[in-house]
Write a protein that holds these residues in place. Structure first.
Motif, PDB file in Angstrom:
ATOM      1  N   UNK A 141      -1.700  -3.908  -9.151  1.00 20.72           N
ATOM      2  CA  UNK A 141      -3.071  -3.979 -10.751  1.00 20.72           C
ATOM      3  C   UNK A 141      -3.193  -2.713 -11.099  1.00 20.72           C
ATOM      4  N   UNK A 142      -4.287  -2.108  -9.896  1.00 18.32           N
ATOM      5  CA  UNK A 142      -4.336  -0.821 -10.883  1.00 18.32           C
ATOM      6  C   UNK A 142      -3.275   0.415 -10.843  1.00 18.32           C
ATOM      7  N   UNK A 193       0.765  -1.114  -0.234  1.00 19.38           N
ATOM      8  CA  UNK A 193      -0.174  -0.378  -0.012  1.00 19.38           C
ATOM      9  C   UNK A 193       0.761   0.946   0.469  1.00 19.38           C
ATOM     10  N   UNK A 194       1.571   1.047   0.964  1.00 18.50           N
ATOM     11  CA  UNK A 194       2.984   2.200   1.210  1.00 18.50           C
ATOM     12  C   UNK A 194       3.335   2.651  -0.198  1.00 18.50           C
ATOM     13  N   UNK A 195       4.329   1.659  -0.313  1.00 20.70           N
ATOM     14  CA  UNK A 195       5.040   1.424  -1.758  1.00 20.70           C
ATOM     15  C   UNK A 195       4.313   2.125  -2.790  1.00 20.70           C
ATOM     16  N   UNK A 196       3.677   1.730  -3.027  1.00 22.03           N
ATOM     17  CA  UNK A 196       1.955   2.004  -4.079  1.00 22.03           C
ATOM     18  C   UNK A 196       2.168   4.069  -3.880  1.00 22.03           C
ATOM     19  N   UNK A 197       1.470   3.828  -2.950  1.00 20.25           N
ATOM     20  CA  UNK A 197       1.178   5.862  -2.250  1.00 20.25           C
ATOM     21  C   UNK A 197       2.638   6.204  -2.838  1.00 20.25           C
ATOM     22  N   UNK A 217      12.439   2.522  -7.969  1.00 17.98           N
ATOM     23  CA  UNK A 217      12.889   1.542  -7.110  1.00 17.98           C
ATOM     24  C   UNK A 217      10.813   1.124  -6.271  1.00 17.98           C
ATOM     25  N   UNK A 218      10.429   1.989  -5.703  1.00 18.86           N
ATOM     26  CA  UNK A 218       9.509   1.782  -5.208  1.00 18.86           C
ATOM     27  C   UNK A 218       8.221   0.560  -5.518  1.00 18.86           C
ATOM     28  N   UNK A 219       7.918   0.973  -7.127  1.00 20.81           N
ATOM     29  CA  UNK A 219       7.307   0.093  -7.795  1.00 20.81           C
ATOM     30  C   UNK A 219       7.821  -1.322  -8.005  1.00 20.81           C
ATOM     31  N   UNK A 220       8.848  -0.896  -7.808  1.00 19.30           N
ATOM     32  CA  UNK A 220       9.848  -2.286  -8.683  1.00 19.30           C
ATOM     33  C   UNK A 220      10.099  -3.323  -6.811  1.00 19.30           C
ATOM     34  N   UNK A 221       9.742  -2.968  -5.701  1.00 18.03           N
ATOM     35  CA  UNK A 221       9.660  -3.693  -4.394  1.00 18.03           C
ATOM     36  C   UNK A 221       8.548  -4.114  -4.501  1.00 18.03           C
ATOM     37  N   UNK A 222       7.147  -3.293  -4.846  1.00 17.69           N
ATOM     38  CA  UNK A 222       5.608  -3.188  -4.904  1.00 17.69           C
ATOM     39  C   UNK A 222       5.534  -4.905  -5.638  1.00 17.69           C
TER      40      UNK A 222
END
Length: 642
Positions: free
Chosen positions: A401-402, A332-336, A345-350
């Protein structure tokens, strides 16, 4: 416990004598049988603990004789003044509640000040004798207690005040620096000395300072207090977040938790959106650095993507435990953060975490809860099914997915959504799981996760279930205005964390209802406002900080429950998220008012309204049984937000 089962400060203090001064931590790494084998004297010491304070199930002793020796030794040194009435004989039962409390506290202080005479303007009459309890608290510890009974209220208060002073050593100034609590437990009256000054008092109900008036200005103040608390809970070196703050002894646990770091960072981002502040964004990104450092990269043992549950500050290493809830809420937090900063890097980790969650799914859409590291490096699957974990995974996959438009995450989410919908079709909206009986926390996770899935997929079945089950929860909320103790609470949700999460979910449902242009959305808003009032009642501030060692450090912290005065970080995060979600929807006038009952009726003076007064305080709606049923204090890693 007294027949009425009212949770007075006197009752809680007696419980504290048995169970380590109101809230004492226990080492989460200790075996339960080792903890049980500790001598009682050892357990009474302040806790330098790593885990949550254990729930205390011991019944209150019939009396509290901790101060009996001091009272016997010192009572003769305490002046015994003659009681005189003011001119006109006093106002009697026509007093209002606030005036009665102030006069009571002022009289107790007058007795403690010494002198030959004291004036008492509390000439009330009652069919039963008055039993008075006077206690003193200093730096979070109870340092005195005195009890007395008499047919005359002034005589009972004088006796209790003298004994409390004797318990503190007998000197006239022994309690000058203490906050006093005065209770008339048989007459349903309890008060604590106000921070405004000696001789002033504010109401206590079941050990809480009730919030009887709520407006936007008060909520804005609590948002600032909560922000300050969250900034203090971040470890300055590692940038991770503690799960527990033991407020009575002013100590943090010696672990940092990934999921609570993620929750804190997410709330900091919400605060940044509410009032832009680059410092908040910086702290959120630093917290994300801790979170990503806790992510497994081991492809060979198929743990890559999972997040280690906690980091041990003593051993300087992560705990070998990967929980799906930790991965989900970190997503949740990484996507935000990715949406705000656009840093890959945040999206890749998520995405890596979402891939691991898919590995933890079963073919029927249910979810394995966790992996635990064993000796020799092997991992053991924890197979119990948790509605909380299942919901968290469904939300995480839907949000992934979103963010990516990668259909594999929507397909995986659909599997779990079908599982949740089938369970609702079979069992209804009030859900439990392998860990706990049906309860509103588990049920609300079904609501939130199906809402996330509906936003991702447009599936009308999911959206219909969201509103049907949200309505079921609204009906289960306690909304009796004469009961300030429980107003806004959900049955079987006894913790502030649970109430905060329910408020957060209801705020999300309210916004979705408004966005869809539906009718009747105000019912969700009303539920959130009622829950917010309750949460403010559990938030440390000047008036209720007499049970903590360091009021400044605890300010803004939302303590767990009446019996457990520690702060768990998610209690603050959920409450703050609900506040921030609703601030733009609230007007500037009064949002909610709960008036006190008239003094004579409340105290059942002269035999009036005795049945009503007793009924109000004895009806705990199965509170102690509900606590166990809802799993409020389960084993480590198995509690409502893990």
């Amino acid at each position: 416990m007294p027949p009425s089962r009212a949770l007075t400060i006197a009752t809680l203090a007696a419980l504290a004598a048995v169970s380590s001064a109101l809230t004492t931590g226990c080492d989460s790494r200790k075996r339960a049988d080792e903890a049980a084998a500790k001598p009682a004297a050892a357990s009474a010491a302040p806790a330098a603990s790593t885990g949550a304070p254990q729930a205390r199930r011991a019944a209150a002793p019939p009396g509290d004789d901790r101060f009996a020796t001091q009272i016997a030794a010192n009572l003769s040194r305490v002046p015994d003044p003659a009681i005189q009435l003011p001119e006109g004989g006093g106002a009697g039962a026509e007093l209002d509640n606030a005036t009665f409390r102030d006069r009571t506290m002022a009289f107790v202080r007058q007795v403690m000040a010494g002198g030959d005479k004291v004036t008492c303007d509390l000439s009330l009459s009652s069919n039963r004798p008055f039993r008075a309890v006077v206690m003193g608290f200093q730096e979070g510890k109870q340092i005195a207690r005195g009890d007395a009974s008499d047919a005359g209220l002034c005589v009972a208060l004088k006796g209790a005040a003298r004994r409390a002073l004797a318990a503190a050593g007998g000197a006239r100034d022994a309690l000058d620096g203490a906050r006093l609590v005065v209770e008339l437990p048989d007459h349903h009256q309890s008060m604590v000395e106000s921070v405004e000054g000696k001789g002033k008092a504010v109401e206590l109900t079941h050990g809480l300072v009730p919030v009887r008036f709520l407006d936007k200005a008060l909520l804005a103040k609590r948002i600032e207090d909560g922000k300050g608390y969250l900034l203090r809970v971040i470890d300055p070196q590692h940038k991770g977040v503690h799960k527990y703050y033991h407020a009575p002894s002013d100590r943090f646990e010696d672990e940092l938790h990934t999921i609570y770091t993620a929750s804190t960072a997410l709330t900091l981002l919400k605060l940044h959106a509410y009032k832009p502040d680059d410092r908040l964004l910086r702290l959120a990104t630093e917290a994300a650095g801790f979170m990503m450092a806790m992510q497994s990269r081991e492809v060979r043992d198929r743990t890559a993507g999972g997040f280690f549950y906690a980091f041990d500050l003593e051993r300087k290493r992560p705990e070998r435990r990967l929980v799906v809830g930790t991965a989900s809420k970190t997503i949740f937090t990484l996507l935000e953060l990715h949406g705000l900063t656009k840093e890959k890097k945040y999206l890749e980790s998520a995405v890596m975490a979402a891939d691991w969650l898919i590995e933890m799914q079963r073919p029927d859409g249910s979810v394995r809860s966790a992996l635990s590291g064993q000796e020799g490096g092997a991992w053991k699957v924890q197979g119990k099914e948790s509605t909380l974990y299942t919901g968290q995974v469904l939300s995480a996959l839907s949000r992934t997915y979103r963010a990516t438009s990668n259909k594999k995450y929507l397909d995986a989410a659909a599997q779990t959504a079908d599982f949740v919908l089938a369970r609702i079709a079979k069992k209804g909206c009030f859900l439990g799981d392998d860990y706990r009986k049906p309860n509103p926390i588990s049920s609300s996770w079904a609501v939130q996760s199906l809402l996330d899935f509906a936003k991702a997929s447009g599936d009308p079945r999911a959206e219909q279930a969201v509103f049907r089950c949200a309505d079921d929860l609204v009906k289960r909320q306690w909304r009796r205005p004469e009961d300030a103790y429980r107003y806004g609470r959900w049955q079987r949700s006894l913790s502030s964390s649970g109430t905060g999460w329910l408020a957060e979910v209801m705020s999300e449902v309210y916004h979705h209802c408004r966005q869809k242009g539906m009718d009747g959305c105000e019912r969700y808003k009303d539920a959130v406002v009622a829950a917010i009032r309750l949460l403010l009642q559990y938030t440390y501030g000047p008036e209720n900080s007499f049970v903590v060692k360091n009021p400044r450090a605890s300010a803004g912290g939302v303590f767990w429950s009446v019996r457990d005065r520690y702060v768990r970080t998610d209690s603050v995060c959920h409450a703050m998220n609900a506040y921030l979600n609703m601030m733009g929807e609230l007007g500037d006038g009064p949002l909610l008012t709960l008036p006190e009952r008239p003094l004579a009726e409340r105290m059942a003076l002269a035999g009036e309204a005795t049945g009503a007064a007793s009924a109000e305080l004895s009806e705990e709606d199965g509170e102690e049984d509900d606590e166990a049923a809802a799993g409020q204090s389960g084993p480590k890693g198995e509690d409502p937000d893990d």
